[in-house]
Design an enzyme around this catalytic site. Structure first.
Site, PDB file in Angstrom:
ATOM      1  N   GLY A  68       3.122   5.170   3.941  1.00  0.00           N
ATOM      2  CA  GLY A  68       2.548   5.921   5.067  1.00  0.00           C
ATOM      3  C   GLY A  68       1.116   5.511   5.287  1.00  0.00           C
ATOM      4  O   GLY A  68       0.504   4.883   4.429  1.00  0.00           O
ATOM      5  N   ASP A  69       0.602   5.850   6.450  1.00  0.00           N
ATOM      6  CA  ASP A  69      -0.778   5.484   6.774  1.00  0.00           C
ATOM      7  C   ASP A  69      -1.763   6.178   5.843  1.00  0.00           C
ATOM      8  O   ASP A  69      -1.432   7.187   5.231  1.00  0.00           O
ATOM      9  CB  ASP A  69      -1.101   5.894   8.217  1.00  0.00           C
ATOM     10  N   SER A  70      -2.977   5.625   5.784  1.00  0.00           N
ATOM     11  CA  SER A  70      -4.028   6.264   4.988  1.00  0.00           C
ATOM     12  C   SER A  70      -4.238   7.683   5.492  1.00  0.00           C
ATOM     13  O   SER A  70      -4.275   7.914   6.696  1.00  0.00           O
ATOM     14  CB  SER A  70      -5.350   5.531   5.159  1.00  0.00           C
ATOM     15  N   GLY A  71      -4.361   8.603   4.563  1.00  0.00           N
ATOM     16  CA  GLY A  71      -4.689   9.974   4.936  1.00  0.00           C
ATOM     17  C   GLY A  71      -3.497  10.829   5.297  1.00  0.00           C
ATOM     18  O   GLY A  71      -3.653  11.999   5.626  1.00  0.00           O
ATOM     19  N   VAL A  72      -2.279  10.276   5.211  1.00  0.00           N
ATOM     20  CA  VAL A  72      -1.109  11.075   5.561  1.00  0.00           C
ATOM     21  C   VAL A  72      -0.721  11.995   4.396  1.00  0.00           C
ATOM     22  O   VAL A  72       0.007  12.966   4.566  1.00  0.00           O
ATOM     23  CB  VAL A  72       0.074  10.170   6.009  1.00  0.00           C
ATOM     24  N   GLY A  73      -1.249  11.695   3.212  1.00  0.00           N
ATOM     25  CA  GLY A  73      -1.016  12.570   2.069  1.00  0.00           C
ATOM     26  C   GLY A  73      -0.111  11.999   1.000  1.00  0.00           C
ATOM     27  O   GLY A  73       0.594  12.735   0.316  1.00  0.00           O
ATOM     28  N   LYS A  74      -0.129  10.682   0.845  1.00  0.00           N
ATOM     29  CA  LYS A  74       0.717  10.052  -0.180  1.00  0.00           C
ATOM     30  C   LYS A  74       0.285  10.470  -1.582  1.00  0.00           C
ATOM     31  O   LYS A  74       1.096  10.897  -2.395  1.00  0.00           O
ATOM     32  CB  LYS A  74       0.639   8.518  -0.080  1.00  0.00           C
ATOM     33  N   SER A  75      -1.026  10.333  -1.839  1.00  0.00           N
ATOM     34  CA  SER A  75      -1.520  10.640  -3.176  1.00  0.00           C
ATOM     35  C   SER A  75      -1.358  12.124  -3.497  1.00  0.00           C
ATOM     36  O   SER A  75      -0.974  12.483  -4.602  1.00  0.00           O
ATOM     37  CB  SER A  75      -2.985  10.244  -3.306  1.00  0.00           C
ATOM     38  N   HIS A 106       0.859  -1.174   0.000  1.00  0.00           N
ATOM     39  CA  HIS A 106       0.000   0.000   0.000  1.00  0.00           C
ATOM     40  C   HIS A 106       0.900   1.231   0.000  1.00  0.00           C
ATOM     41  O   HIS A 106       1.561   1.528   0.993  1.00  0.00           O
ATOM     42  CB  HIS A 106      -0.867  -0.051   1.261  1.00  0.00           C
ATOM     43  N   ASP A 150      -1.510   3.807  -4.791  1.00  0.00           N
ATOM     44  CA  ASP A 150      -2.218   2.964  -3.833  1.00  0.00           C
ATOM     45  C   ASP A 150      -1.762   1.514  -3.733  1.00  0.00           C
ATOM     46  O   ASP A 150      -1.259   1.119  -2.706  1.00  0.00           O
ATOM     47  CB  ASP A 150      -3.716   2.987  -4.113  1.00  0.00           C
ATOM     48  N   GLU A 163      -6.866   8.480  -6.242  1.00  0.00           N
ATOM     49  CA  GLU A 163      -7.973   9.001  -5.461  1.00  0.00           C
ATOM     50  C   GLU A 163      -7.465  10.174  -4.637  1.00  0.00           C
ATOM     51  O   GLU A 163      -6.489  10.047  -3.899  1.00  0.00           O
ATOM     52  CB  GLU A 163      -8.524   7.931  -4.511  1.00  0.00           C
ATOM     53  N   ARG A 168      18.862  14.209  11.710  1.00  0.00           N
ATOM     54  CA  ARG A 168      19.183  15.618  11.507  1.00  0.00           C
ATOM     55  C   ARG A 168      20.434  15.772  10.658  1.00  0.00           C
ATOM     56  O   ARG A 168      20.732  16.860  10.177  1.00  0.00           O
ATOM     57  CB  ARG A 168      19.385  16.311  12.862  1.00  0.00           C
TER      58      ARG A 168
END
Lengths: 88, 327
Positions: free
Chosen positions: B160-167, B145, B184, B210, B251
């Site tokens: 990254g998790d769903s909704g973190v802004g990958k797309s 994913h 996706d 999406e 860093r």
């Protein structure tokens, strides 16, 4: 972690509308929810992933949920499948 | 893995220098036979009657030599060995150089329902193409994913998790002239033991994405064919995560972290997301930095070298002045 097999019972299979319903439902829970079909596993909170599964009429999907609300999540999703996503 | 049959082999859509140019000339009922081993066997020894360690689970390749031997067998009427040969459940027999099987051999193949395939290619060329194709088919596969994009020629897998802004990040990358490989569901296969090739998990669906609030969009139509790519080697993994003020982020960047996918190590960066951080630009820079590293230049290490050199010269200078002062 709990697992349950569900069958796609609506004629059209999982197209955009059912996929959106699944994602909305899965998104309400904190648990990690995965769908598995033919050895392929996808995240149930991703609409494109679910559509990509290509789940046609009568195909079997195994739902896996892991987290604090896994039981509720799996019940809610299985209900969607049982209700044929309110389609025929 | 789903089973791979002889019919699947005939259906492989390979082009130009990968094309196998195969057609079936007999034994069609056997096309459902499964190919379990990604290898070929030249059945010379078996034809001469020696069946010890016979690679009967492999595709049996008949080149000029084997076919000439078959002809000789049939001329002299020595066809018993062929009966033994077809008693094995062979995936298929295959003739190269556009050669035809001998009549008796063909009959036996038909009656034992063993598929007979034919290609116009020469044996050596065909075997190397077939091995290439089969190693792709039998490569270990994993669907992940995430989003795969090509940034300045580097294949970057964004996780990254769903909704973190990958797309959204990928969309901005495409807007900035980079290419989308898959959104996706990324299907990753390990090729030649150390190369990870990523592509969309479903080719039929094309390059869609999406975006929350917009719905499903077609990248090819919106941005043109220049904005997409069919497959790309994964050379860098970027893990997006919500900013955690209790967590220590890298860093300096002098040390390399790796993520293992299908047993192959790929450099990984953990990038915290918070409002005001422009993630696409960070990924672009990471890709540029990765290219520098491939050329042997490690920004963070070179920087530290300069610091060390400078400290050393400062030390030397102060010692010199102190000595002069005291002297």
């Amino acid at each position: 972690m709990i697992e349950r097999d569900v069958t796609v019972t609506n004629r059209a299979g999982i197209h955009a509308r059912p996929a959106a319903l699944i994602v909305q439902t899965a998104g309400k829970y904190d648990s990690k929810i995965m769908f598995q079909k033919d050895g392929e596993e996808i995240n149930a909170k991703s609409i494109m992933g679910i559509i990509t599964l290509g789940a046609a009429y009568n195909s079997v999907i195994s739902i896996r949920a892991e987290g604090s609300d896994e039981q509720e999540a799996i019940d809610a999703l299985a209900t969607l499948f049982d209700n044929r996503f309110e389609e025929d | 893995m789903k089973s791979f049959t002889v019919l699947d082999l005939l259906d492989l859509d390979l082009k130009e220098h990968d094309a196998l140019d195969l057609h079936c000339i007999g034994g069609r009922p056997g096309l459902t036979r499964e190919i379990r081993v990604p290898d070929i066997n030249r059945p010379g020894l078996a034809l001469s009657g020696f069946f010890d360690s016979f690679g009967d689970d492999r595709i049996q390749l008949f080149g000029r030599g084997e076919t000439a031997f078959l002809r000789k067998l049939e001329e002299t009427g020595n066809t018993e060995v062929l009966e033994l040969f077809f008693r094995y459940q062979l995936p298929c027999v295959l003739f190269t150089h556009g050669l035809d099987p001998t009549p008796r051999f063909f009959e036996m193949a038909e009656s034992s329902q063993c598929p007979v395939l034919k290609t116009d290619l020469a044996s050596s060329e065909f075997s190397s193409r077939l091995m290439r194709a089969l190693s792709n088919v039998f490569a270990s596969v994993e669907t992940i994913h995430g989003v795969l994009a090509e940034v300045f020629g580097i294949g970057v897998l964004i996780l990254g998790d769903s909704g973190v802004g990958k797309s959204e990040t990928a969309l901005e990358l495409v807007e900035r002239g980079h290419r989308l490989v898959a959104d996706d569901a990324v299907e990753i296969r390990c090729i030649a033991g150390n190369i990870l090739l990523g592509q969309g998990a479903n080719k039929a669906l094309g390059h869609h994405m999406e975006i929350r609030g917009l719905g499903i969009i077609n990248i090819t139509h919106l941005f043109g064919v220049g904005a997409i790519r069919q497959s790309k080697q994964i050379q860098l993994v970027v893990e997006l995560e919500y900013w955690d003020s209790n967590k220590q982020y890298d860093r300096i960047g002098a040390e390399e972290n790796y993520k293992e996918i299908l047993g192959v190590k790929v450099p990984v960066l953990e990038i915290p997301v918070k409002a005001g951080r422009n993630i696409p630009i960070i990924i672009e820079t990471a890709a540029r930095n990765e290219r520098l590293k491939k050329m042997g230049y490690y920004s963070a290490r070179e920087f530290n070298q300069s610091v060390l050199k400078w400290l050393e010269s400062e030390n030397a200078r102060s010692t010199y002045f102190r000595n002069r002062h005291e002297g």
